[in-house]
Design a protein around this motif. Sequence first.
Motif, PDB file in Angstrom:
ATOM      1  N   GLU A   7      36.404  15.037  18.425  1.00 40.05           N
ATOM      2  CA  GLU A   7      37.021  15.990  17.090  1.00 40.05           C
ATOM      3  C   GLU A   7      36.242  15.581  16.397  1.00 40.05           C
ATOM      4  O   GLU A   7      35.143  14.738  15.938  1.00 40.05           O
ATOM      5  CB  GLU A   7      38.309  15.249  17.032  1.00 40.05           C
ATOM      6  CG  GLU A   7      38.704  15.900  15.344  1.00 40.05           C
ATOM      7  CD  GLU A   7      40.151  14.942  15.368  1.00 40.05           C
ATOM      8  OE1 GLU A   7      41.244  15.008  16.196  1.00 40.05           O
ATOM      9  OE2 GLU A   7      40.083  14.050  14.358  1.00 40.05           O
ATOM     10  N   HIS A  21      47.884  25.998  13.521  1.00 40.72           N
ATOM     11  CA  HIS A  21      47.016  25.949  14.736  1.00 40.72           C
ATOM     12  C   HIS A  21      46.469  26.492  16.085  1.00 40.72           C
ATOM     13  O   HIS A  21      47.603  27.368  16.359  1.00 40.72           O
ATOM     14  CB  HIS A  21      48.134  24.063  15.300  1.00 40.72           C
ATOM     15  CG  HIS A  21      46.990  23.769  16.555  1.00 40.72           C
ATOM     16  ND1 HIS A  21      48.334  23.276  17.727  1.00 40.72           N
ATOM     17  CD2 HIS A  21      45.883  23.670  17.819  1.00 40.72           C
ATOM     18  CE1 HIS A  21      47.828  23.010  18.274  1.00 40.72           C
ATOM     19  NE2 HIS A  21      46.435  23.106  18.780  1.00 40.72           N
ATOM     20  N   GLU A 225      39.546  24.885  19.982  1.00 36.70           N
ATOM     21  CA  GLU A 225      41.036  25.306  19.688  1.00 36.70           C
ATOM     22  C   GLU A 225      40.452  24.696  18.225  1.00 36.70           C
ATOM     23  O   GLU A 225      39.817  23.148  17.787  1.00 36.70           O
ATOM     24  CB  GLU A 225      41.619  23.498  20.781  1.00 36.70           C
ATOM     25  CG  GLU A 225      42.405  23.279  20.334  1.00 36.70           C
ATOM     26  CD  GLU A 225      43.286  22.504  20.331  1.00 36.70           C
ATOM     27  OE1 GLU A 225      42.916  21.703  21.759  1.00 36.70           O
ATOM     28  OE2 GLU A 225      45.093  21.683  20.741  1.00 36.70           O
ATOM     29  N   ARG A 238      38.345  20.576  18.010  1.00 36.02           N
ATOM     30  CA  ARG A 238      38.787  19.832  18.716  1.00 36.02           C
ATOM     31  C   ARG A 238      39.507  18.549  18.334  1.00 36.02           C
ATOM     32  O   ARG A 238      39.412  17.936  18.500  1.00 36.02           O
ATOM     33  CB  ARG A 238      37.416  19.143  19.984  1.00 36.02           C
ATOM     34  CG  ARG A 238      37.305  19.741  20.227  1.00 36.02           C
ATOM     35  CD  ARG A 238      35.987  20.141  21.710  1.00 36.02           C
ATOM     36  NE  ARG A 238      34.657  19.648  20.477  1.00 36.02           N
ATOM     37  CZ  ARG A 238      33.150  19.807  20.079  1.00 36.02           C
ATOM     38  NH1 ARG A 238      33.725  21.565  20.430  1.00 36.02           N
ATOM     39  NH2 ARG A 238      32.719  19.188  18.925  1.00 36.02           N
ATOM     40  N   SER A 240      42.450  15.566  18.115  1.00 41.47           N
ATOM     41  CA  SER A 240      42.645  14.800  19.285  1.00 41.47           C
ATOM     42  C   SER A 240      44.107  15.021  19.894  1.00 41.47           C
ATOM     43  O   SER A 240      44.673  15.387  18.148  1.00 41.47           O
ATOM     44  CB  SER A 240      42.533  13.031  18.444  1.00 41.47           C
ATOM     45  OG  SER A 240      42.754  12.852  17.504  1.00 41.47           O
ATOM     46  N   GLU A 241      44.796  14.150  19.938  1.00 40.38           N
ATOM     47  CA  GLU A 241      45.804  14.011  20.472  1.00 40.38           C
ATOM     48  C   GLU A 241      46.897  13.786  18.947  1.00 40.38           C
ATOM     49  O   GLU A 241      48.223  14.130  18.338  1.00 40.38           O
ATOM     50  CB  GLU A 241      47.094  13.102  21.510  1.00 40.38           C
ATOM     51  CG  GLU A 241      46.140  13.595  23.003  1.00 40.38           C
ATOM     52  CD  GLU A 241      47.385  14.952  23.292  1.00 40.38           C
ATOM     53  OE1 GLU A 241      48.027  14.621  22.731  1.00 40.38           O
ATOM     54  OE2 GLU A 241      46.980  16.266  23.584  1.00 40.38           O
ATOM     55  N   GLU A 242      46.282  12.292  18.634  1.00 45.10           N
ATOM     56  CA  GLU A 242      46.901  12.216  17.364  1.00 45.10           C
ATOM     57  C   GLU A 242      46.583  12.635  16.110  1.00 45.10           C
ATOM     58  O   GLU A 242      47.676  12.891  16.018  1.00 45.10           O
ATOM     59  CB  GLU A 242      45.950   9.808  17.294  1.00 45.10           C
ATOM     60  CG  GLU A 242      46.948   9.335  15.982  1.00 45.10           C
ATOM     61  CD  GLU A 242      45.707   8.182  16.052  1.00 45.10           C
ATOM     62  OE1 GLU A 242      44.483   8.131  16.551  1.00 45.10           O
ATOM     63  OE2 GLU A 242      45.801   8.170  14.086  1.00 45.10           O
ATOM     64  N   THR A 243      46.286  13.464  15.963  1.00 47.27           N
ATOM     65  CA  THR A 243      45.826  14.178  14.699  1.00 47.27           C
ATOM     66  C   THR A 243      46.592  15.363  15.324  1.00 47.27           C
ATOM     67  O   THR A 243      47.567  15.602  14.486  1.00 47.27           O
ATOM     68  CB  THR A 243      44.329  15.019  14.935  1.00 47.27           C
ATOM     69  OG1 THR A 243      43.275  14.069  15.011  1.00 47.27           O
ATOM     70  CG2 THR A 243      44.166  15.896  13.947  1.00 47.27           C
ATOM     71  N   LEU A 244      47.224  16.118  16.572  1.00 51.56           N
ATOM     72  CA  LEU A 244      47.883  16.902  16.523  1.00 51.56           C
ATOM     73  C   LEU A 244      49.410  16.858  16.263  1.00 51.56           C
ATOM     74  O   LEU A 244      50.086  17.668  15.885  1.00 51.56           O
ATOM     75  CB  LEU A 244      47.648  17.450  17.852  1.00 51.56           C
ATOM     76  CG  LEU A 244      46.658  18.017  18.907  1.00 51.56           C
ATOM     77  CD1 LEU A 244      46.499  18.397  19.573  1.00 51.56           C
ATOM     78  CD2 LEU A 244      46.060  19.968  17.931  1.00 51.56           C
ATOM     79  N   PHE A 245      49.648  15.392  16.723  1.00 51.68           N
ATOM     80  CA  PHE A 245      50.956  14.736  16.145  1.00 51.68           C
ATOM     81  C   PHE A 245      51.140  14.707  15.150  1.00 51.68           C
ATOM     82  O   PHE A 245      51.756  14.597  14.303  1.00 51.68           O
ATOM     83  CB  PHE A 245      51.308  13.598  17.268  1.00 51.68           C
ATOM     84  CG  PHE A 245      52.018  12.575  17.155  1.00 51.68           C
ATOM     85  CD1 PHE A 245      53.671  12.992  18.152  1.00 51.68           C
ATOM     86  CD2 PHE A 245      52.637  11.408  16.124  1.00 51.68           C
ATOM     87  CE1 PHE A 245      54.792  12.480  17.840  1.00 51.68           C
ATOM     88  CE2 PHE A 245      53.949  11.449  15.673  1.00 51.68           C
ATOM     89  CZ  PHE A 245      54.672  11.358  16.799  1.00 51.68           C
TER      90      PHE A 245
END
Length: 586
Positions: A7, A21, A225, A238, A240-245
């Motif tokens: 990221e 997004h 992305e 790009r 991360s999963e944590e950021t997306l959440f």
Amino acid sequence: MSPSQSEVVFEGISASPGIAHGRAFIYRKSELEVPEYQVPLDKRAGEFERLNHALMQTRGQISAIRDEVKQNLGEAEARIFDAHLMVLEDQALIGETEREVETTGKNVEACFNTVAQRYIQAFSEIDDEYLRERAGDIRDVASRVLHALLGQTAESLSEHLGSHIVIADEIAPSDAASLDRSSALGLVTASGGKTSHAVIVARSMNIPAVVGVREAMDAIAADEEVIIDGYDGLLILRPSEETLFRYGKIRQEKAALEQRLLKAVGERSVTTDGHLVPLRANIEKEDECQLVKDHCGEGVGLFRSEYLYLAVPKVPDEESQYRAYRTVAEAFGDEPVVIRTLDLGGDKPMTGAPHLFPREDNPFLGFRAIRFCLKHRDIFKNQLRAILRASAHGNVHIMFPMISGVAELQQAKAVLEECRQELRAEGIPFNEDMPVGSMIEIPSAALTADQLAPECAFFSIGTNDLIQYLIAIDRVNDRIAHLYEPTHPAVLRVLAEVVEKARTAGVKVSVCGEMAGDPLYVPLLIGLGVDELSMTPPLLPAAKYLIRSMSLTEAQELAREALTLASGAEIEARCVQFFREHMRSA
Ligand code: PEP
Ligand code: MG
């Protein structure tokens, strides 16, 4: 996986709120490079064939556009493209290109380009408005023919969009004008400020935008992305999963807040101590009326009419403008619809008619708005007649942009009077009492507001330009965007002075710059005595919620205190505190 695949967060300037997004679309507006080379004698016939083929291909494209325009807008608009088709049939242009190939032995695209440029230059210099405009037609068609010869397709931003986030060096207002609400998920630009016109359009379309991300074009590849955080001015590559959440949650919370604010939107815009503050909408196109109504805008406080000129290849005629203004006037019945006369120039040159806007070193201090209109009387009068005619169908107000003093306002009003007389003589109806106002967006106008007031029914303060000119901050330059301070003490003093002068003369004051739609500044403006606010429709609910949760007395106290403070940062901090206290329950 290389380290560059993790990221990366880029900081920019928040320009339009919201989270988006999606995948990146990198928009490079390429200057067409026309190659030049020698063609052997035995291959010359092939060059002529290529030219014929390109002309046919272009004719097909233009006919298709013509059909589409006819279906969507009508025959009159579609006729614009007849002029383009005529350029393709111009025997002089084609014959000269063939002669150029024969005499120079060069490839056909180089020769066609040389001849077309010669024509464009010659037409641009003609002293007749109609013929000068043909230069724009030739330029447009020539570009299409060259693209066809080179096997490329002409670039248009709206063609590229789908569900992407657009990353661009800059977005021209003409590109922004051709965007539609469903096309871009978000916008990121390397340059530009918060009040550049492309950003204003993005905001009115509810498209999150971040500007001033200088590294964006180099660091991001097509289809990568990304997340745009339009609240904090971040671009996250790009994620991360944590950021997306985290952003997923922020989006949910913001959506829930918007729903709560929308609930209050049908209520009256009145403070807790009974002071009414009409909230009107800023629009750029006539098809935004429904959006205004969805957000309960009380009419239109600023119709930026120049957008009717930006997305088309030639200056629109009186009839098509009349239809657009009438549509808006009728949509709002008794509510006011304030149509601002053309504000082309500055960061809004008309790309369809470049000969009307020669390059300038300081476009924001240049041939813009009323200065352009007073010089191009024919264009100005077409618009004034269209507005006057629309005034017979609703509560139309007219206002002039970039007025620098009373003499200029009087000149503009004299042209308006000429148009009134013409319409009277022609027996065409219009509202004889249509209110006439002046924008206050140049410091000299603010300082002479007492002289302007007797000539006006209302003032509308354009803080975007007023701030730019007061503190000498180019509104589209991201390098100095941090210095663009709506709370600068000088800005507050000037606003207070204009309000006082207007009040003495019994003239109402509206603010229609971006400051009016920023909930941080809404209480301050009301406290300073501004009567009405006009903003992009999606911002109306928050402004109304805030107004309904505060009293006029509190707002006046805030303004009184702010006027004693010596730094923009301190004033801003007081505005933030006020906002937090009053929005808490939302
Ligand atoms: C302004 O300057 O504040 C304004 C409303 O006009 P524009 O943004 O179109 O220049
Ligand atoms: Mg302005």
